[in-house]
Design an enzyme around this catalytic site. Structure first.
Site, mmCIF file in Angstrom:
data_model
loop_
_atom_site.group_PDB
_atom_site.id
_atom_site.type_symbol
_atom_site.label_atom_id
_atom_site.label_comp_id
_atom_site.label_asym_id
_atom_site.label_seq_id
_atom_site.Cartn_x
_atom_site.Cartn_y
_atom_site.Cartn_z
ATOM 1 N N GLY A 3 0.741 -1.245 -0.053
ATOM 2 C CA GLY A 3 0.031 -0.084 0.039
ATOM 3 C C GLY A 3 0.587 1.319 0.142
ATOM 4 O O GLY A 3 2.062 1.305 -0.505
ATOM 5 N N CYS A 4 0.266 2.200 0.817
ATOM 6 C CA CYS A 4 1.082 3.588 0.731
ATOM 7 C C CYS A 4 2.431 3.532 1.378
ATOM 8 O O CYS A 4 2.656 2.972 2.378
ATOM 9 C CB CYS A 4 0.126 4.518 1.328
ATOM 10 S SG CYS A 4 1.074 6.083 1.694
#
EC number: 1.8.4.11
Length: 162
Positions: free
Chosen positions: A15-16
């Site tokens: 993810g981020c």
């Protein structure tokens, strides 16, 4: 006598990269982390290009660690706990292949450990859906822009959307 430890690299997408980097920076034995991009076909991609989903890159964190102080298996354990590996090409509200769950291995030993770890996680009963994490050979690592490096640490906390 050389006392310099032999450092190794591990590369994870979960993810981020702001959140991923912050989690790995807390680990004793991790010497450095770098936010960046891997797994695409464009050289020197920018954040905007990666977010356009047209370069094939994932947001990743390169983890430089001392294997005498923390094992690759321990880094894998942490990887599984900091995201949902059953979400395909997303983490929470962050959607796109750039947010995919991926382990980029640097050695045959890392590949074997990653595959065994994923098999163990898949059979753990922790997930109601199958794990969709990609395991791939590390390719060129492109540093993210400076403002992404240690992003959450520099801003006194906060979080990504996940």
């Amino acid at each position: 006598m050389d006392e310099t430890p032999e450092l190794e690299k591990a590369t994870f997408g979960a993810g981020c990269f702001w959140h991923v980097e912050a989690e790995f920076r807390r680990v004793s034995g991790v010497v450095a982390t770098h936010a960046g991009y891997m797994g695409g076909w464009k050289d020197h991609p920018t954040y905007e290009e990666v977010c356009s989903k047209e370069t094939g890159h994932a947001e990743v964190v390169e983890v430089v660690y001392d294997p005498a102080r923390v094992s690759y298996d321990e880094l894998l354990r942490i990887f599984w706990t900091i995201h949902d590996p059953t979400q395909l090409n997303r983490q929470g509200p962050d959607i796109g292949t750039n947010y995919r769950s991926v382990i980029f291995f640097h050695t045959p030993e890392q590949e074997q450990a990653a595959r065994l770890s994923m098999e163990k996680e898949g059979g753990s009963g922790r997930y109601s859906r199958p794990i969709v994490t990609e395991i791939a050979s590390a390719s060129a690592f492109w540093w993210a822009e400076e403002y992404h490096q240690q992003y959450l640490e520099k801003r006194g906390g906060g979080s990504c959307n996940w």
